[in-house]
Scaffold this motif. Structure first.
Motif, PDB file in Angstrom:
ATOM      1  N   THR A 454       0.847  -1.189   0.000  1.00 36.29           N
ATOM      2  CA  THR A 454       0.000   0.000   0.000  1.00 36.29           C
ATOM      3  C   THR A 454       0.881   1.237   0.000  1.00 36.29           C
ATOM      4  N   TYR A 455       0.405   2.296  -0.662  1.00 36.52           N
ATOM      5  CA  TYR A 455       1.155   3.554  -0.731  1.00 36.52           C
ATOM      6  C   TYR A 455       0.181   4.720  -0.606  1.00 36.52           C
ATOM      7  N   ALA A 456       0.426   5.588   0.382  1.00 38.38           N
ATOM      8  CA  ALA A 456      -0.353   6.811   0.535  1.00 38.38           C
ATOM      9  C   ALA A 456       0.329   7.911  -0.263  1.00 38.38           C
ATOM     10  N   ILE A 457      -0.388   8.513  -1.219  1.00 35.77           N
ATOM     11  CA  ILE A 457       0.175   9.558  -2.073  1.00 35.77           C
ATOM     12  C   ILE A 457      -0.758  10.760  -2.069  1.00 35.77           C
ATOM     13  N   GLN A 458      -0.367  11.783  -2.838  1.00 34.73           N
ATOM     14  CA  GLN A 458      -1.162  13.013  -2.933  1.00 34.73           C
ATOM     15  C   GLN A 458      -1.402  13.613  -1.544  1.00 34.73           C
ATOM     16  N   ALA A 459      -0.325  13.629  -0.723  1.00 37.93           N
ATOM     17  CA  ALA A 459      -0.409  14.204   0.624  1.00 37.93           C
ATOM     18  C   ALA A 459      -1.504  13.542   1.459  1.00 37.93           C
ATOM     19  N   GLY A 460      -1.715  12.253   1.241  1.00 36.53           N
ATOM     20  CA  GLY A 460      -2.712  11.521   2.003  1.00 36.53           C
ATOM     21  C   GLY A 460      -4.108  11.606   1.441  1.00 36.53           C
ATOM     22  N   ARG A 461      -4.272  12.250   0.275  1.00 30.85           N
ATOM     23  CA  ARG A 461      -5.608  12.334  -0.323  1.00 30.85           C
ATOM     24  C   ARG A 461      -5.936  11.119  -1.180  1.00 30.85           C
ATOM     25  N   GLU A 462      -4.943  10.268  -1.424  1.00 27.76           N
ATOM     26  CA  GLU A 462      -5.189   9.053  -2.215  1.00 27.76           C
ATOM     27  C   GLU A 462      -4.407   7.907  -1.605  1.00 27.76           C
ATOM     28  N   LEU A 463      -5.028   6.745  -1.572  1.00 29.65           N
ATOM     29  CA  LEU A 463      -4.401   5.527  -1.069  1.00 29.65           C
ATOM     30  C   LEU A 463      -4.431   4.488  -2.183  1.00 29.65           C
ATOM     31  N   ARG A 464      -3.270   4.076  -2.631  1.00 25.12           N
ATOM     32  CA  ARG A 464      -3.196   3.049  -3.679  1.00 25.12           C
ATOM     33  C   ARG A 464      -2.884   1.699  -3.041  1.00 25.12           C
ATOM     34  N   VAL A 465      -3.712   0.730  -3.341  1.00 26.05           N
ATOM     35  CA  VAL A 465      -3.606  -0.604  -2.746  1.00 26.05           C
ATOM     36  C   VAL A 465      -3.334  -1.596  -3.870  1.00 26.05           C
ATOM     37  N   ILE A 466      -2.210  -2.295  -3.791  1.00 27.18           N
ATOM     38  CA  ILE A 466      -1.844  -3.298  -4.792  1.00 27.18           C
ATOM     39  C   ILE A 466      -2.148  -4.673  -4.212  1.00 27.18           C
ATOM     40  N   VAL A 467      -2.966  -5.456  -4.925  1.00 32.12           N
ATOM     41  CA  VAL A 467      -3.418  -6.748  -4.413  1.00 32.12           C
ATOM     42  C   VAL A 467      -2.808  -7.872  -5.245  1.00 32.12           C
ATOM     43  N   GLU A 468      -2.871  -9.086  -4.683  1.00 35.49           N
ATOM     44  CA  GLU A 468      -2.375 -10.277  -5.370  1.00 35.49           C
ATOM     45  C   GLU A 468      -3.472 -10.798  -6.303  1.00 35.49           C
ATOM     46  N   SER A 469      -3.161 -10.875  -7.580  1.00 38.59           N
ATOM     47  CA  SER A 469      -4.180 -11.250  -8.566  1.00 38.59           C
ATOM     48  C   SER A 469      -4.665 -12.681  -8.367  1.00 38.59           C
ATOM     49  N   GLU A 470      -3.822 -13.557  -7.768  1.00 44.38           N
ATOM     50  CA  GLU A 470      -4.244 -14.947  -7.564  1.00 44.38           C
ATOM     51  C   GLU A 470      -5.310 -15.064  -6.469  1.00 44.38           C
ATOM     52  N   ARG A 471      -5.279 -14.146  -5.509  1.00 42.64           N
ATOM     53  CA  ARG A 471      -6.183 -14.244  -4.366  1.00 42.64           C
ATOM     54  C   ARG A 471      -7.395 -13.307  -4.456  1.00 42.64           C
ATOM     55  N   VAL A 472      -7.284 -12.271  -5.261  1.00 44.27           N
ATOM     56  CA  VAL A 472      -8.348 -11.266  -5.328  1.00 44.27           C
ATOM     57  C   VAL A 472      -8.840 -11.164  -6.766  1.00 44.27           C
ATOM     58  N   THR A 473     -10.138 -11.345  -6.970  1.00 47.46           N
ATOM     59  CA  THR A 473     -10.724 -11.204  -8.300  1.00 47.46           C
ATOM     60  C   THR A 473     -11.112  -9.739  -8.535  1.00 47.46           C
TER      61      THR A 473
END
Length: 513
Positions: A454-473
């Motif tokens: 996970t990465y908080a960007i835009q001074a905390g106005r956006e949260l980008r969450v990267i998931v595992e494609s095998e476990r999350v559809t």
């Protein structure tokens, strides 16, 4: 007369001797010629026989090679025929399997069609029953459905207006009560904005480039390169109209430094694509870890501190990428250590212990996984864990009065910490709480199943969450985004709004050998 006769006899003898010699010489030459001719004929016969033997051997050799070639080709033809037969058999099996699956699919389609017809019939029955129930309710209530909706809307409007007025009153009262606090916050923010060199150091880094053409290569086709860099480093990359410069924005200085060094290597090398970006970022992360260890060792050597645990040495190196009250944490700790040494020397105390406690007094700010305890207490626990002396541990834990001071080194560390931080624009409580909020936001997202980073960007106005494609559809990704946004809304306090972006990426990798 006698002389003439003698001369005639001599001439006749010479003529006879010449004839005899000529005859003998001719016979000798003829004999030698016949011998040479016979010898030449013998040699020619010998050479002829040798050539014939060589020709026969060559013929036999070529014949053997030709037979081998024919045999190898026959084998290849036989193998090709075998493979063709196997493929034909496999193809027949696949055709049969396809026919079987087609028949099953046709049967399934028939069943599905039947089920759809039943569902449509049930839906029609349900709608019919619903209409009957609505009619009965209208008869019982004496109102039509439209009239009931109108009354409900009016009631909700009245309730919402009353609740909004109540909220406005509460907000106004809270604003009056917190006006003084808000004014102080604005003054503090103004001071921080004036102290540009400290604010910039704690939030952004500038990456200089030779020309603006490099910006297009960094962005990549349809932005794939810049997205890959942001996903690999967790740093927001701002490419604007600023000439020959790219801004790297992140609350974590280590991430910013990794992104800066990775960009430098990519631009220098010239090969910029997602696979190369991931490779370079991984390499730079290893280099940063090595540099952190080397910085910790060099700091201990410069200050004359020996016997420090390797893990504490590594934490000292990580101070280089942390800030304390707008000041570089490593520089602040070195300054406190030197001040403690001077005071301890003037008071006749143990200079080495004082310097050691001064260097380690803010070690609790270094760990990434920050628990809900003050950094002084966390630093004391770390020092105790790595077998530091009780005087050093007490000085670390007591430099903000969290625990009672039990040695004379403790007040020295407290005073030197205050001296080092006593400068205009030093108070950074807003920034510290801001960084803590971003880390809490990332930790909240990481607690969900299937999340890899996970990465908080835009001074905390956006949260980008990267998931595992095998476990999350894809459907799970939508639900996960909603769940995280609700948790942030219910469990955290933040200004404005937070955009939660869930990224699910599928990669297919094959290796050609």
């Amino acid at each position: 007369m006698e002389i003439v006769i003698y001369l005639i006899v001599i001439v006749a003898g010479l003529g006879a001797g010449y004839g005899l010699a000529t005859t003998v010489l001719r016979k000798s030459i003829e004999n030698k010629s016949e011998g040479l001719l016979k010898e030449a004929e013998a040699k020619a016969e010998l050479i002829k026989n040798e050539r014939m033997l060589q020709a026969k051997e060559k013929f036999l050799q070529l014949k053997a090679e030709h037979e081998k070639t024919i045999q190898a080709r026959n084998q290849e033809v036989q193998q090709s025929e075998n493979r063709a037969k196997q493929k034909e058999s496999s193809l027949s099996q696949k055709i049969e399997e396809t026919r079987r699956k087609q028949s099953e699919l046709d049967a399934a389609k028939e069943n599905l069609k039947t089920q759809q017809e039943l569902i449509l019939k049930k839906q029609a029955d349900v709608e019919k029953m619903h209409r009957k129930q609505v009619e009965q309710l209208e008869i019982i209530a004496g109102l039509s459905a439209e009239d009931a909706k109108g009354q409900l809307v009016e009631a909700l409007k009245s309730e919402a207006t009353t609740e909004a007025a109540s909220h406005i009153k509460d907000i106004m009262e809270e604003a009056k009560l917190t006006a003084n606090k808000e004014a102080k916050r604005i003054v503090v923010q103004t001071i921080q904005r004036v102290a540009t060199e400290h604010a910039v150091e704690n939030s952004v880094s500038v990456f200089n480039i030779e020309n603006d053409e490099v910006k297009g290569r960094i962005i990549g086709r349809e932005g794939r390169n810049i997205r890959a860099i942001e996903a690999a480093t967790g740093v927001e990359i701002i490419v604007d109209d600023t000439p020959e410069a790219i801004i790297l924005s992140c609350f974590d200085p280590v991430r910013r430094e990794i992104a800066r060094l990775a960009l430098h290597q990519l631009v220098t090398d010239g090969r910029i694509h997602p696979a190369r970006i991931e490779e370079v970022v991984a390499k730079v992360k290893r280099q940063i870890e090595e540099e952190i260890a080397e910085t910790g060792k060099r700091t201990c050597i410069d200050l004359g501190i020996h016997g420090l645990h390797p893990e504490l040495t590594r934490m000292v190196g990580r101070m280089k990428y942390r800030s304390s009250y707008g000041q570089n944490l490593l520089q602040h700790s070195r300054e406190v250590a030197n001040l403690c040494a001077i005071m301890a020397a003037e008071l006749g105390l143990n200079v080495k212990l004082a310097k050691r406690a001064g260097l380690l007094h803010d070690i609790g700010k270094v760990p990434d996984d920050e628990p809900e305890v003050p950094h002084a207490i966390l630093g004391m626990k770390l020092a105790e864990k790595f077998k530091e002396k009780p005087e050093v541990c007490n000085a670390i834990g007591a430099h903000h009065d969290e625990i009672e001071m039990t040695s004379l080194i403790s007040p020295i560390v407290q005073v030197c910490d205050a001296i080092s931080g006593a400068r205009p624009g030093a108070r950074r409580e807003v920034v510290e709480s801001y960084i803590k909020r971003l880390k809490d936001m990332e930790a909240l997202a990481m607690s969900q199943a299937g999340v890899s980073s996970t990465y908080a960007i835009q001074a905390g106005r956006e949260l980008r969450v990267i998931v595992e494609s095998e476990r999350v559809t894809d459907k799970d990704a939508e639900m996960l985004s909603f769940t995280i946004s609700q948790k942030i809304q219910n469990e955290m306090t933040y200004p404005g709004q937070v955009k939660v972006t869930v990224i699910r990426e599928t990669r297919a990798v094959s290796i050609a050998k």
